[in-house]
Design an enzyme around this catalytic site. Sequence first.
Site, PDB file in Angstrom:
ATOM      1  N   ASP A   8      94.007 -32.797 -26.443  1.00  0.00           N
ATOM      2  CA  ASP A   8      94.251 -32.792 -24.987  1.00  0.00           C
ATOM      3  C   ASP A   8      93.038 -32.425 -24.117  1.00  0.00           C
ATOM      4  OD1 ASP A   8      96.794 -33.323 -25.897  1.00  0.00           O
ATOM      5  OD2 ASP A   8      97.750 -31.578 -24.999  1.00  0.00           O
ATOM      6  N   LYS A 106     101.685 -37.901 -26.515  1.00  0.00           N
ATOM      7  CA  LYS A 106     102.837 -37.024 -26.735  1.00  0.00           C
ATOM      8  C   LYS A 106     103.394 -36.546 -25.410  1.00  0.00           C
ATOM      9  CE  LYS A 106      99.797 -33.096 -27.412  1.00  0.00           C
ATOM     10  NZ  LYS A 106     100.162 -32.427 -26.153  1.00  0.00           N
ATOM     11  N   CYS A 151      99.164 -26.235 -27.043  1.00  0.00           N
ATOM     12  CA  CYS A 151      99.063 -27.406 -27.926  1.00  0.00           C
ATOM     13  C   CYS A 151      98.203 -27.157 -29.149  1.00  0.00           C
ATOM     14  CB  CYS A 151      98.602 -28.618 -27.132  1.00  0.00           C
ATOM     15  SG  CYS A 151      99.880 -29.141 -25.960  1.00  0.00           S
TER      16      CYS A 151
HETATM   17  C1  VGL Z   1      99.708 -28.244 -22.777  1.00  0.00           C
HETATM   18  C2  VGL Z   1     101.164 -27.150 -21.392  1.00  0.00           C
HETATM   19  C3  VGL Z   1     101.803 -28.326 -21.087  1.00  0.00           C
HETATM   20  C4  VGL Z   1      98.541 -28.172 -23.711  1.00  0.00           C
HETATM   21  C5  VGL Z   1     100.341 -29.447 -22.486  1.00  0.00           C
HETATM   22  O1  VGL Z   1      97.837 -29.188 -23.888  1.00  0.00           O
HETATM   23  O2  VGL Z   1      98.299 -27.071 -24.264  1.00  0.00           O
HETATM   24  N1  VGL Z   1     100.137 -27.118 -22.242  1.00  0.00           N
HETATM   25  N2  VGL Z   1     101.373 -29.477 -21.627  1.00  0.00           N
END
Ligand code: VGL
Length: 204
Positions: A8, A106, A151
Amino acid sequence: MKALLIVDIQNDFCPGGALAVPHGDEVIEPTNALLSEFDCVVQTQDWHPSDHLSFASNHTEKEPYETIEMEYGEQVLWPDHCVQGTTGADFHPDLKTIPSQLIIRKGFRKHIDSYSAFFENDHKTVTGLHGYLQARNVNEIYITGLATDFCVKWTALDARKLGYAVHVVEDAVRGINMNGSVDAAFDEMKTSGVNIVQSKQLRG
Ligand code: VGL
Ligand code: ZN
């Protein structure tokens, strides 16, 4: 066979983004520097529809960072982030994405959030990553990216449950940090057998 799993590294998780992780952009340089050490490189991309139920804006009288009960348990409510097709969902422009061989998206199901790269938050629905890695004979995973306490943590814990050797590259991850959640995440990961490494130890 070892794989680099880049979690991410998207505009919305970097400074100026909708769910900015403090110093989130600092993970980019060490991640880029590791790319040439791996024959298998996978990225994840948080990829939500605008009506996603992890967004506080899709609930009445809820503010970001409050929690609600979902069918699968407690869910933190977030500011709208990584909406499909928006600039916020794009990978950070400084991240070298050309070497990536697979991108796992995702969080695209409205009713279920997905922190881990392996399973959605019901801990049952699979992303397909495990099948891919098995097919490529990967048994060892190195993780960089965002966010340490969500994540990255859930990806590392699921990878351990699935039997992989797991290394989290400490200088190449950053966390959101709600009430000490980054320290707690490192404790949980270490307890589950995750190895904590520094990127300079991996550069040949
Ligand atoms: C994430 C919160 C919501 C992450 C993704 O990548 O850690 N955290 N969506
Ligand atoms: Zn998300």
